[in-house]
Design a protein around this motif. Structure first.
Motif, PDB file in Angstrom:
ATOM      1  N   GLN A  18       0.821  -1.209   0.000  1.00 55.19           N
ATOM      2  CA  GLN A  18       0.000   0.000   0.000  1.00 55.19           C
ATOM      3  C   GLN A  18       0.858   1.264   0.000  1.00 55.19           C
ATOM      4  N   GLN A  19       2.028   1.197   0.607  1.00 55.74           N
ATOM      5  CA  GLN A  19       2.928   2.358   0.644  1.00 55.74           C
ATOM      6  C   GLN A  19       3.368   2.792  -0.744  1.00 55.74           C
ATOM      7  N   GLU A  20       3.440   1.855  -1.680  1.00 48.48           N
ATOM      8  CA  GLU A  20       3.926   2.177  -3.021  1.00 48.48           C
ATOM      9  C   GLU A  20       3.034   3.186  -3.728  1.00 48.48           C
ATOM     10  N   TRP A  21       1.780   3.296  -3.290  1.00 46.29           N
ATOM     11  CA  TRP A  21       0.841   4.218  -3.937  1.00 46.29           C
ATOM     12  C   TRP A  21       0.692   5.525  -3.180  1.00 46.29           C
ATOM     13  N   GLN A  22       1.430   5.681  -2.098  1.00 48.54           N
ATOM     14  CA  GLN A  22       1.304   6.889  -1.291  1.00 48.54           C
ATOM     15  C   GLN A  22       2.276   7.967  -1.756  1.00 48.54           C
ATOM     16  N   HIS A  23       1.902   9.215  -1.553  1.00 53.14           N
ATOM     17  CA  HIS A  23       2.712  10.340  -2.006  1.00 53.14           C
ATOM     18  C   HIS A  23       3.607  10.899  -0.903  1.00 53.14           C
ATOM     19  N   GLY A  24       3.937  10.080   0.071  1.00 49.94           N
ATOM     20  CA  GLY A  24       4.809  10.541   1.141  1.00 49.94           C
ATOM     21  C   GLY A  24       6.246  10.671   0.670  1.00 49.94           C
ATOM     22  N   SER A  25       6.962  11.630   1.230  1.00 51.97           N
ATOM     23  CA  SER A  25       8.327  11.890   0.777  1.00 51.97           C
ATOM     24  C   SER A  25       9.367  11.035   1.483  1.00 51.97           C
ATOM     25  N   HIS A  26       8.962  10.297   2.524  1.00 54.81           N
ATOM     26  CA  HIS A  26       9.886   9.390   3.203  1.00 54.81           C
ATOM     27  C   HIS A  26       9.080   8.225   3.772  1.00 54.81           C
ATOM     28  N   LEU A  27       9.765   7.242   4.331  1.00 55.32           N
ATOM     29  CA  LEU A  27       9.122   5.997   4.738  1.00 55.32           C
ATOM     30  C   LEU A  27       8.021   6.215   5.765  1.00 55.32           C
TER      31      LEU A  27
END
Length: 485
Positions: A148-157
């Motif tokens: 799910q993280q792969e689709w998030q627009h966060g700039s770091h983990l």
């Protein structure tokens, strides 16, 4: 295509979407490339880190999918790789207003060094508040959240993980692709230790329908807080360290004068023993409002954060032709003449605006942050720390890492008049970060983008925080306030 306001099965929704070929695929990709090449302030940093969106868009254009859902999926994947929530592709109707959902929300907590995911709110009898999720279609929750993280627009983990938790069961289809599975088999453990498996189907519904029927479900406990104001709520909290004021800021998306006036009046009623400012879930807003709020808590003179343009043909055109950007003309032209990538940094908030009001609260102040603290709230957190106003207590090792000023595609088209930026009749809508900010004082020159704000005190959320109104977090904040007296 008509909007469908009642929930439907995910499979039915996707069948309807695949029935039509994508409209103007070539034009959509051309527009995305032009916007990123000419306006995107972080493009050089992305390319230096191995993510070249221009190359990825060119490759997509060479092998253009004929399936509408697949084209949009590929486009969303490219923008997700930028890791920038200020810069995104928002899909057109019917995706714009639709949300793929399961009837529950989750939250995370830590216990004995381990991370757990639990049901926070449920609209189905099959799941209860407090149930801990063990697996999802046979995969461990850590693996599921990793995907799910792969689709998030966060700039770091940390930012991507926080958004993955937030959107695990409520996925806005304007910004994220539909779930890959139609049915989810959840293995969970109840508060009493009973293990069971629950099966449910993804459904798709209009966001307005969901908001109407799940208002308290989606808003959580903060919606019921006394003293609710537009953009923030205020109350007093009791801890073992004493009674303190508590103000939760939900949004900075408002004109500064009314917001600051109401905020100042609320501060008069806060106890002098100390104040807790909570910006853990504040993700948007007007930069000038956040920076002008700082002066209410300190007698020190506020230095606004400066911002930089990337030097391109477009930014040169804008600073020469748009009256509101005339103050940037010399800086951008000088950078262009010297062959520099970025202009010198200039503030968006004027010195007089940042210091036009006197201090309204003289007690000790603690600021609560999380990996979801973003944009204007994050700039407030940086200014709060840089001006040594108080202590920052974070539930994550850093804030979201979004230090930029974004413009919607419509603004870029209006200001530049470029046909390439004209919104396509039935195409996606883009937003782009156009200026990046730098920190001041002891951290002068440091970028907020990607780095975020590291807290002075780290407090990973506990089970008591998740299910008992931040009980442990408020105890930590009270202890920090007491130590500041």
């Amino acid at each position: 295509m008509e909007r469908n306001d009642t929930p439907e099965q995910l499979s039915s929704f996707l069948e309807r979407m695949r029935a039509s070929e994508p409209e103007g695929g070539e034009a959509i990709i051309d527009q995305a490339r032009e916007l990123l090449e000419q306006a995107y302030v972080h493009l050089p940093d992305n390319q230096a880190s191995g993510v070249d969106p221009l190359g990825l868009l060119a490759a997509l254009q060479r092998e253009l999918p004929r399936d509408r859902v697949q084209l949009y999926r590929e486009l969303l994947a490219i923008f997700a790789r930028l890791g920038d929530r200020h810069t995104h592709c928002s899909l057109p109707e019917p995706f714009t207003s639709q949300v793929a959902f399961l009837p529950f929300l989750v939250g995370e907590f830590f216990e004995r060094g381990e991370r757990y995911l639990a049901v926070l709110h449920s609209a189905t009898r099959e799941l209860e508040r407090g149930d801990v999720l063990v697996s999802w279609n046979g995969a461990a929750m850590a693996e599921v959240l990793g995907r799910q993280q792969e689709w998030q627009h966060g700039s770091h983990l940390e930012a991507r993980y926080a958004k993955a938790v937030q959107t695990l069961t409520f996925r806005p289809l304007a910004l994220m692709p539909p779930p890959e599975e139609e049915t989810v088999a959840l293995e969970c453990v109840s508060a009493m230790g009973a293990r069971r498996t629950v099966r449910m189907n993804w459904r798709v519904a209009d966001a307005a329908w969901l908001a109407q029927r799940f208002h308290s479900f989606l808003d959580g406990v903060s919606a019921a807080e006394p003293g609710q104001e537009h953009g923030f709520s205020a109350r007093r909290v009791e801890t073992s360290h004493g009674t303190f004021g508590y103000i939760r800021v939900n949004s900075f998306q408002e004109r500064p004068e009314p917001f600051l006036g109401r905020f100042s009046r609320v501060l008069k009623d806060m106890p002098r023993s100390g104040l807790i400012l909570d910006m853990r879930s504040c993700e948007d807003g007007i930069v000038q409002l956040g920076e002008r709020l700082l002066q209410l808590f300190t007698p020190r003179r506020i230095q606004p954060e400066p911002f930089q343009f990337r030097v391109t043909e477009l930014t040169l055109q804008l600073v020469r032709s748009v009256p509101a950007l005339a103050g940037w003309r010399e800086a951008v032209e000088r950078a262009a003449a010297q062959g520099r990538i970025y202009s010198e940094a200039l503030p968006l908030t004027t010195e007089s605006e940042a210091n036009g009001s006197r201090q309204k609260y003289a007690g000790a102040v603690v600021l609560l942050t999380s990996a979801l603290t973003y944009s204007t709230a994050e700039m407030f957190a940086a200014g709060f720390q840089d001006h040594e106003i108080g202590r920052v207590v974070g539930t994550a090792p850093r804030t979201g890492g979004g230090g930029a000023s974004p413009w919607p595609q419509s603004t870029l088209f209006k200001l530049s008049g470029r046909a390439a930026f004209r919104p396509l009749p039935r195409g996606p809508f883009f937003r782009v970060a156009v200026r990046r900010c730098r920190r001041v004082h002891a951290r002068a020159g440091a970028l907020l983008e990607r780095e975020g704000v590291a807290p002075d005190v780290l407090h990973p959320p506990t089970r008591a925080d998740l299910f008992h109104h931040d009980r442990d977090l408020l105890e930590v904040a009270g202890r920090v306030l007491t130590g500041m007296q």
